[in-house]
Design a protein around this motif. Structure first.
Motif, PDB file in Angstrom:
ATOM      1  N   LYS A 183      21.109  37.245 -26.781  1.00  0.00           N
ATOM      2  CA  LYS A 183      20.311  38.283 -27.452  1.00  0.00           C
ATOM      3  C   LYS A 183      18.908  37.762 -27.763  1.00  0.00           C
ATOM      4  CE  LYS A 183      23.535  41.537 -28.233  1.00  0.00           C
ATOM      5  NZ  LYS A 183      23.434  42.893 -27.693  1.00  0.00           N
TER       6      LYS A 183
ATOM      7  N   GLN B 191      20.508  45.148 -34.538  1.00  0.00           N
ATOM      8  CA  GLN B 191      21.249  45.075 -33.280  1.00  0.00           C
ATOM      9  C   GLN B 191      21.519  46.453 -32.702  1.00  0.00           C
ATOM     10  OE1 GLN B 191      22.262  42.421 -31.093  1.00  0.00           O
ATOM     11  NE2 GLN B 191      20.459  41.772 -32.255  1.00  0.00           N
ATOM     12  N   GLU B 192      20.478  47.304 -32.736  1.00  0.00           N
ATOM     13  CA  GLU B 192      20.602  48.613 -32.103  1.00  0.00           C
ATOM     14  C   GLU B 192      19.992  48.519 -30.716  1.00  0.00           C
ATOM     15  OE1 GLU B 192      18.532  51.233 -34.662  1.00  0.00           O
ATOM     16  OE2 GLU B 192      20.152  51.322 -36.144  1.00  0.00           O
ATOM     17  N   GLU B 193      20.433  49.409 -29.858  1.00  0.00           N
ATOM     18  CA  GLU B 193      19.824  49.440 -28.534  1.00  0.00           C
ATOM     19  C   GLU B 193      18.386  49.911 -28.676  1.00  0.00           C
ATOM     20  OE1 GLU B 193      20.889  48.258 -25.623  1.00  0.00           O
ATOM     21  OE2 GLU B 193      22.466  47.457 -26.935  1.00  0.00           O
TER      22      GLU B 193
ATOM     23  N   PHE C 198      16.094  44.805 -33.483  1.00  0.00           N
ATOM     24  CA  PHE C 198      16.829  43.598 -33.102  1.00  0.00           C
ATOM     25  C   PHE C 198      17.711  43.142 -34.260  1.00  0.00           C
ATOM     26  CE2 PHE C 198      17.165  38.953 -33.086  1.00  0.00           C
ATOM     27  CZ  PHE C 198      17.754  38.752 -31.850  1.00  0.00           C
TER      28      PHE C 198
ATOM     29  N   ILE D  60      20.941  39.063 -39.487  1.00  0.00           N
ATOM     30  CA  ILE D  60      21.057  39.880 -38.280  1.00  0.00           C
ATOM     31  C   ILE D  60      22.519  40.271 -38.062  1.00  0.00           C
ATOM     32  CG2 ILE D  60      20.625  39.940 -35.792  1.00  0.00           C
ATOM     33  CD1 ILE D  60      18.430  37.797 -36.393  1.00  0.00           C
ATOM     34  N   ASN D  61      22.706  41.571 -37.804  1.00  0.00           N
ATOM     35  CA  ASN D  61      24.076  42.088 -37.713  1.00  0.00           C
ATOM     36  C   ASN D  61      24.685  41.901 -36.337  1.00  0.00           C
ATOM     37  OD1 ASN D  61      23.937  43.111 -40.370  1.00  0.00           O
ATOM     38  ND2 ASN D  61      22.721  44.832 -39.568  1.00  0.00           N
ATOM     39  N   PHE D  62      24.992  40.673 -36.002  1.00  0.00           N
ATOM     40  CA  PHE D  62      25.663  40.471 -34.716  1.00  0.00           C
ATOM     41  C   PHE D  62      27.109  40.915 -34.839  1.00  0.00           C
ATOM     42  CE2 PHE D  62      22.266  37.245 -34.271  1.00  0.00           C
ATOM     43  CZ  PHE D  62      21.696  37.764 -33.130  1.00  0.00           C
TER      44      PHE D  62
END
Lengths: 591, 434
Positions: free
Chosen positions: A552, A586-588, A583, A533-535
């Protein structure tokens, strides 16, 4: 079977709780039933043991358990032997019925008295009700035990009228035309190889300890949709399978049983309320009658029958109640139906055997249970199975109530050994109100196929294992020392647990998840497990990153939980994997 | 009526006597023991084990002073309990004899103490909440009319105080107090409490004090429950307070031991489960009649002891008292689902959310003991835990209405968490967070 018109009798010489001894002259058969006459009331009993009489070489002493309260019994009271072993009446009208543990219909008994008084009896099946019989054989046809001679409609099922299973090759001598008959009328006469004629009716009696045979026994292979996610994904059961379901009190056995009653896809559900609370059985037959059968939309009661030997009913009848329920299940399996038998609880059944063997003075095994209890438990579960000859199956799901919640006790251990699936309920999960409290990480297993692939199933389990391991690390050395990527893995596990394993049995939508929905959920879960996941880490401290990760994931979990409670249509269901995808990137999220 | 008498007691044990031969007594029938010579009544006894060679009896008043000369007079009936509305406000012993020194009672009728099983088909599915004003019960484990539920507590916990607090607010027509193995101060406490709350006139006390004859203690629940059942059959809502069932089970164990029964766990007879169930199952909401609710007390050293363990499988949940607090984790009302969906819409979700957070907080608390709860969220959980124990798990104090108690729950959550951390749905958060 003894064919003798003279009644064989005996006289009581010893009475202790439900166990009596009687002196008899002549013959007594092991396992036969008898009536003990107390104050003019006839109480049913079963022969357990036969011994010589030390005082009288012409006589013998028979030991029996009596299925009803013996208050008022005296030395010298009459015993009448019946020559028949404990049996169940099989025929149309079984469905929707509610009996005590000896197949006395409770509603009929209720017309006599609000309380169950010793000696009360009523016919097991309605003798007045007319059934539309359609013959399927003609005079001169050859029939064997288990063959159908005709059918009657029973609700939406077709109930085959069978030649009793113990018959050999027979010839049809006469059979009635299509007409309305009750269960006491003769519908056909058949003659056996000795040319002895037998009248057949819509119903016949069958000894409960003689299993009804399979036509062609097969390995259970088709998974049952139970509606419970953790079961259907990780510990599934197939039609004809066996499952042990142990749990300490308060861990949610009852709620789970009720869920299965409501949502498991099957033609027939039989409930053996064995030594448990009366209120739970009442809830089933009073409240469930108003619910819909998931496969037909009928009243849920139309696919059910209930044997209630609840905890305050005579203990001696407890053993019988499970065998009666099993026999009814086998009977419908032979008719080609998928039957699920829920026995709650097999521990009470085992305790009944313990009480009896204690009174008989047997040398006790572990925890005072009879030494052969594991064999008896295995023998019981073996009666379940799939039949490819008839297309029917009998699935046996037994709950176990281990003393002290300790799964090492004899009944739980024997059950683990006897069943193909095991759903262990955990006190810790129940305390945390994580329901259903089936703990996929310990004491939960299954040999049956899931609705998802083995790989997917194992990956899901693996993630839960690893997350649990990290959780323990956090508890012992603190969050600070856990690397960010491990923390993310931990959050993934938490999400699977919170959003998939946990399920609200009292919510209209969430209570039942069908395979098509499981597939969508699995897609989302597998995506979540597989992806990094690209946090956005920027230059933050680890601590801050972890806080952000948690926030998140909290958001995702809240969203997913809402999805569980609201997404009903296919379109809405399809949003879940997309949400997880976004998710991960990590896009809106804008949908 | 001339009653048959015999005179051949062959064996006198701790609570049991045996008679040689077959005197013609039936199982569970009652006999009277008379002093030889004076014919003074010494006690009643019940036939429990009959063979053609001997008959064994349980002696209600104990066997001290009995001899082989003691006479036995047959009554040829099982034990019955006297019933009358004049019993209200009075005190009786374990076999239903007047025990408060007051005048004898002329009973309207005698009822069987056999406790036959109620036909399940005449049971109603329980659907009426019993509000107690205790948030830990009303919000988290709502009590329902006709429920059977014990308080599990260590011997030194204030379980009798809690029992009496629940009884005070209870909406019942008749209260039956059944005390087994009571200490005198416990008996006195209940009497005071029932008088002060104005409930004494609708209460019947059946008491067995520690040191009284064991068999009278053993019989007490049957007598008290038979009388309760008669009131319920006559349409009354009855609340039974059963304390302490561990004492009762221990008498059961002693008597089984005197009878040389093979023990199962910790010396208790294999029938412990059935024996407890027979009594607790009397609780019922009866179609066309009244109801019986049973709140019991079970003292324990450990939850794994046979008595609380078997009880837990029989009753519809339990209230767990520890350090004077009503603990959320181990308490459970199995019937709450029947009533808590028609209250406020946040009732069920907030109950689940707070419980789940508390479980996390307990884990954080354990971690904190080894210095591992050093992250921000763990700190939040720890503060939440303290708040919850102090403000929610406290059972004693002014009664609180359900709505106020629910608001109090939101206040606690708001004090410690961000909305998303609670796991509550967006809709509820929007409605109640601000």
């Amino acid at each position: 079977m003894i064919k003798n018109n003279k009644t064989r009798t005996g006289k009581l010489i010893s009475i202790q709780d439900s166990l009596v001894k009687a002196r008899f002259y002549g013959n007594v058969i092991m396992g036969e039933t008898a009536n003990v006459i107390v104050d003019g009331k006839s109480l049913q009993a079963e022969v357990l043991q036969i011994a010589p009489d030390p005082r009288n070489s012409d006589a013998g002493i028979v030991e029996m358990q009596v299925f009803e309260d013996l208050t008022g019994a005296q030395i010298g009271d009459q015993v009448e032997f019946t020559g028949k072993s404990l049996s169940v009446l099989l025929g149309p009208g079984l469905l929707t019925s509610i009996w005590d543990g000896l197949q006395n219909p409770l509603y009929k008994l209720g017309e006599q008295n609000a309380y169950l008084v010793p000696g009360m009896k009523a016919p097991a099946l309605d003798e007045e009700k007319l059934w539309e019989f359609t013959p399927s054989v003609a005079v001169g046809d050859k029939v064997n035990g288990g063959d159908a001679i005709g059918t009657v409609p029973e609700g939406r099922l077709t109930h085959s009228i069978l030649v009793p299973f113990n018959f050999g090759k027979c010839k049809v001598e006469s059979i009635i035309e299509k007409s309305e008959v009750n269960i006491t009328e003769t519908v056909a006469v058949i003659s056996d190889s000795q040319n002895v004629k037998h009248e057949l009716k819509l119903a016949f009696r069958w000894a409960v300890k003689s299993p009804i045979p399979f036509k062609d026994r097969a390995i259970p292979s088709k998974t049952i949709s139970t509606g419970v996610r953790v079961i259907d994904l990780l510990a599934p059961v197939s039609y004809g399978g066996t499952v042990g379901n142990p749990g300490p009190f308060g861990a949610g056995k009852t709620v789970l049983q009720h869920s299965l009653c409501k949502y498991a896809l099957a033609d027939i559900i039989i409930m053996a309320a064995c030594g448990e609370r009366a209120g739970e059985a009442v809830e089933v037959f009073k409240d469930f009658a108003e619910l819909e059968d998931p496969s037909t939309g009928d009243s849920l009661m139309n696919r059910m029958c209930i044997f209630g030997n609840t905890s305050s009913m005579p203990v001696a009848a407890r053993e019988a109640s499970v065998f009666i329920a099993l026999t009814v299940g086998e009977y419908y399996r032979y008719q080609g139906y998928n039957v699920v038998l829920l026995a709650d609880s097999t521990s009470r059944w085992a305790q009944a055997l313990r009480e009896r063997s204690g009174r008989q003075g047997d040398i006790p095994g572990p925890e005072a249970f009879p030494m052969d209890i594991p064999d008896q438990i295995k023998g019981m579960y073996q009666r379940a199975g799939a039949d490819q000859g008839t297309g029917g199956s009998l699935t046996f799901i037994g709950t176990v109530s281990p003393a002290g919640g300790n799964f090492q006790e004899p009944v739980t251990q024997a059950t683990m050994d006897a069943t193909g699936g095991f759903w262990g309920l955990s006190q810790d999960r129940a305390d945390a109100k994580k329901y259903p409290a089936i703990d996929p990480l310990s004491y939960t297993s299954s040999v049956y196929d899931s609705f998802i692939s083995w790989d997917d199933r194992n990956k899901m389990l693996q993630t839960l294992y690893e997350a649990n391991g990290i959780d323990q690390t956090i508890s012992t050395i603190g969050l600070k020392k856990v690397p960010v990527e491990k923390y993310v893995l931990y959050q993934k596990g938490l999400t699977i647990d919170f959003c998939v394993m946990q399920q609200n049995a009292f919510h209209k939508l969430d209570a039942c998840t069908r395979p098509e929905r499981l597939i969508v959920i699995n897609e989302a879960v597998q995506k979540l497990i597989d992806s990094t996941i690209n946090f956005a880490q920027d230059d933050k401290e680890d601590e801050e990153v972890k806080e952000m990760v948690k926030a998140k994931f909290d958001e995702l979990r809240q969203w997913w939980k809402d999805w569980n409670l609201s997404a009903q249509t296919i379109d809405k269901m399809a949003v879940l994997p997309q949400k997880v995808e976004q998710f991960i990137l990590q896009e809106e999220y804008t949908l | 009526m001339i009653r048959k008498e015999i005179n051949r007691i062959s064996e006198v044990g701790k609570a049991l006597i045996s008679v040689e031969g077959n005197p013609g007594v039936a199982l569970n029938h009652v006999v009277e023991l008379l002093e030889a010579g004076t014919n003074q009544s010494l006690s009643f006894a019940k036939a429990i084990n009959i063979t053609e060679d001997s008959t064994r009896f349980q002696v209600f008043n104990g066997t001290q002073g009995l001899s082989t000369q003691t006479k036995i007079r047959m009554h040829e009936v099982p034990l019955t309990a006297g019933f009358s509305y004049n019993m209200l406000g009075r005190r009786f012993d374990g076999i239903g004899d007047v025990a408060d020194g007051g005048p004898e009672i002329i009973f309207d009728k005698y009822v069987s103490t056999r406790l036959d099983t109620l036909n399940p088909t005449v049971r109603l599915v329980p659907k009426q909440p019993l509000w107690t004003g205790i948030p830990m019960i009303d919000v988290f484990n709502t009590l329902v009319k006709s429920q059977k539920i014990p308080i599990f507590a260590g011997p030194t916990e204030p379980y009798n105080r809690l029992l009496s607090q629940i009884a005070q607010g209870a909406q019942a027509d008749v209260i039956i107090f059944a005390g087994i193995g009571l200490k005198f101060d416990e008996y006195h406490y209940f009497k005071e409490q029932l008088s002060q709350s104005g409930n004494i006139d609708k209460t019947i006390m059946f008491t067995h004090l520690a040191g009284d004859s064991q068999i009278k203690g053993l019989m007490l629940p049957d007598v008290a429950l038979s009388v309760s059942r008669e009131f319920a059959d006559q349409g009354k809502d009855v609340l039974v307070l059963l304390t302490d069932m561990t004492n009762w089970s221990n008498i059961l164990r002693n008597v089984a031991n005197y009878q040389d029964q093979i023990p199962s766990l910790q010396g208790y007879p294999g029938s412990l489960y059935s024996e407890l169930a027979k009594r607790y199952e009397v609780a019922a909401d009866i179609e066309g009649a009244g109801s019986i609710t049973i709140i019991g007390a079970t003292t324990l050293e450990s939850l794994e002891d046979p008595v609380p363990d078997n009880t837990g499988y029989i009753t519809e949940g339990q209230f767990f008292l520890d350090n004077g607090k009503l603990k959320l984790a181990r308490s459970l009302s199995r019937l709450k689902q029947q009533v808590n969906d028609t209250t406020r819409d946040d009732h069920r979700p907030i109950m689940t959310a707070m419980a789940s957070l508390l479980a996390d907080a307990e884990k954080a608390y354990e971690a904190a003991e080894v210095g591992a709860a050093n992250d921000t969220f763990s700190q939040k959980l720890l503060r939440y835990r303290e708040d919850f124990i102090a403000n929610m798990e406290e059972p004693f104090g002014e009664p609180i209405e359900l709505e106020a108690a629910l608001d109090k729950c939101w206040d606690i959550l708001k004090r410690h968490f961000e909305p998303t951390e609670t796991g509550l749905s967006k809709k509820l958060i929007e409605q109640y967070w601000n």
